[in-house]
Design a protein around this motif. Structure first.
Motif, short mmCIF file in Angstrom:
data_model
loop_
_atom_site.label_atom_id
_atom_site.label_comp_id
_atom_site.label_asym_id
_atom_site.label_seq_id
_atom_site.Cartn_x
_atom_site.Cartn_y
_atom_site.Cartn_z
N MET A 115 11.30 70.10 37.91
CA MET A 115 12.02 68.92 38.40
C MET A 115 13.49 69.22 38.68
N ALA A 143 7.93 71.42 32.98
CA ALA A 143 8.13 70.22 33.79
C ALA A 143 9.61 70.05 34.13
N THR A 144 10.49 70.27 33.15
CA THR A 144 11.92 70.12 33.39
C THR A 144 12.42 71.14 34.42
N SER A 180 5.09 67.37 35.90
CA SER A 180 6.04 67.15 36.99
C SER A 180 5.35 66.43 38.14
#
Length: 530
Positions: free
Chosen positions: A295, A291-292, A62
């Motif tokens: 974000m 990471a998703t 991220s």
């Protein structure tokens, strides 16, 4: 005049505004130094010896991806164009599903250090690795332009430096610090910088969102109504079509942008290389999930920040400020928290630029050293110490190119520049990666046709698009030599790349190695032999 006054007040205490940034640089350089093991092995320099967990690598991912475009460009695009600006956030976020479902696990199992390892696994090594290195270098340079362009906007607000020469001097300093990250810490040090930067960035936007909501009684409806009231677009700010619904061409531009954003992330070399810093495919999948999640929180906050900038700063002030749309978030920080908050937010944005460009630099230098120097020049017989030495020297050259490109791209909207980098990435790498991983018949000729065909098509279409000439927002405003109507070439160049790879496969000789093909299939799906 109001914008200039704001900029002047922001620069009235440059020591205060830059203190946080100086502290960040000092801390991260210390962390990079401590993280550096002093080893010269390729595994340590390129992939941090695959020692990071999925959670750590996900936060670093991220950090690698949340660039100046995500923070400055998207906030500015939402402030000026409203709903249509938020489409960037949606595309950036949804795109990670492509990585999760099609790329992350298979790539981690098949390769070792770079994308070239995967593409050349069952192909002729030298031509395929040369194509992969060319693609990586071009995409990395495009992406660097966006980051360094964002740095120019920040310099004007943070230090009250409005001259191009003064901004260029500070860009040189930024470039030097970025190269130090790479030279001293390699992938391990750079990863820790990304983790620190991502944590600080997400905390900063969350706190800024809370402060902003407080000014509107913690009511999203009040925030949106004030944004629409102060925008020249009025209620259309909250509806689709302000930027991409004016005519048929702009609607096609929207489709092209959406396709590019969703498909481009799965092909960015610096994102792909980060999957090698974890020990196995399970951790690679966990990386994408973390990471998703990070974000998702970030982009929700940028939605509030963008509309908050429209409500409190105003479109006119944003457009006339140094840096244009890229100044929306710093100007909003100035309005709600004065020079202290401006200094913090600008320092975080500077840290974002530093960290992302450092990640791009190590990716580009690793690709050149591993795919070109070791595999092509030395025929796979390079000493690890020599290969790492070449990577470090390449990093210095990449840093110089980033500085020069940033000076030239200063003033462009960074979200838009990143979208162009995504178009080149998707056009060059997507077809060859998917064909290599899933099509047994695919061969060397198809790989070369797909990569070079997509690369040439996307770059040519960009050069002859309204981005470069023919409009008031073009890079070259005094000339008009554009003939391609779309600002983003992905709608044409991505299918063209798939077509080139398909045709090239049947034009070239049948080069199937059953043993190599079986090894790649088992390895990519199970991880056995990784």
């Amino acid at each position: 005049m109001k914008a200039l006054a704001a900029a002047d007040s922001a620069g009235s205490n440059p020591i205060l505004n830059t203190a946080v940034f100086a502290i960040f640089v000092a801390i991260t350089l210390f962390v990079v130094y401590r993280a550096s093991s002093g080893k010269s092995s390729r595994a340590d320099y390129y992939a941090a010896s695959s020692a990071f967990t999925g959670r750590q690598n996900g936060i670093a991912l991220s950090g690698d991806f949340l660039s100046a475009a995500s923070f400055l460009g998207i906030a500015g695009a939402i402030a000026v164009n409203g709903y249509d600006g938020f489409l960037y956030s949606i595309g950036f976020l949804v795109a990670w599903l492509v990585d999760l479902l099609l790329v992350a696990e298979l790539l981690r199992n098949t390769g070792r250090f770079t994308m070239g390892d995967v593409l050349a696994f069952r192909m002729k090594q030298r031509p395929v690795r040369a194509a992969a290195a060319t693609s990586t270098l071009v995409i990395s340079l495009f992406y660097m332009l966006a980051q360094m362009a964002g740095a120019g906007a920040l310099i004007a607000l943070l230090l009250n430096v409005h001259s191009r020469f003064g901004q260029s001097i500070v860009l040189v300093v930024v470039g030097v610090v970025m190269v130090l990250y790479v030279l001293v810490g390699g992938m391990k040090g750079t990863t820790w910088v990304q983790i620190i930067k991502a944590t600080i960035l997400i905390l900063a936007v969350v706190l800024m969102t809370v402060f902003l909501f407080g000014k509107f009684g913690f009511s999203l409806s009040n925030l949106l109504s004030q944004a629409a009231y102060h925008s020249p677009l009025g209620e259309k700010l909250l509806e689709p079509g302000a930027q991409y619904g004016k005519n048929g061409t702009t609607k096609l531009d929207f489709v092209s942008l959406g396709v590019t954003l969703i498909l481009g992330i799965a092909c960015l070399p610096h994102v792909l290389m980060r999957f090698y810093t974890v020990p196995n495919a399970t951790e690679a999948r966990r990386s994408v999930v973390w990471a998703t999640s990070a974000m998702f929180v970030f982009y929700l906050c940028t939605l509030v920040i963008g509309f908050g900038a429209a409500a409190l700063v105003g479109t006119d002030e944003i457009k006339s400020a140094p840096g244009g749309e890229n100044s929306a978030a710093p100007l909003l920080a100035l309005h709600i928290g004065g020079t202290v908050l401006l200094g913090i937010i600008s320092a975080v944005a500077f840290a974002t630029i530093l960290a992302v460009v450092a990640g791009l630099t190590i990716t580009a230098s690793a690709s050149f050293a591993h795919d070109v120097y070791a595999s092509i020049f030395k025929h796979g017989n390079a000493e690890p110490e020599d290969e790492v030495r070449v990577a470090r020297r390449t990093a210095i050259c990449i840093g110089l190119l980033a500085i020069l490109g940033g000076i030239l791209a200063n003033g462009q909207n960074v979200a838009f520049l990143v979208a162009l980098a995504f178009a080149v990435a998707a056009s060059t790498n997507l077809s060859t990666l998917l064909y290599t991983l899933f099509w047994k018949r695919f061969n060397t000729t198809g790989t070369l046709w797909g990569m070079y065909g997509g690369l040439i098509c996307s770059v040519v279409l960009v050069l002859f698009s309204p981005v470069v000439s023919g409009s008031s927002t073009s890079i070259i405003k005094s000339l008009d030599f554009h003939w391609f109507p779309l600002s983003n070439p992905g709608l044409v160049s991505i299918p063209f790349s798939f077509l080139c790879g398909f045709i090239g496969t049947f034009v070239g000789r049948k080069e199937i190695d059953p043993a190599k093909q079986a090894e790649m299939e088992v390895r990519s799906l199970t991880g056995i032999g990784t």
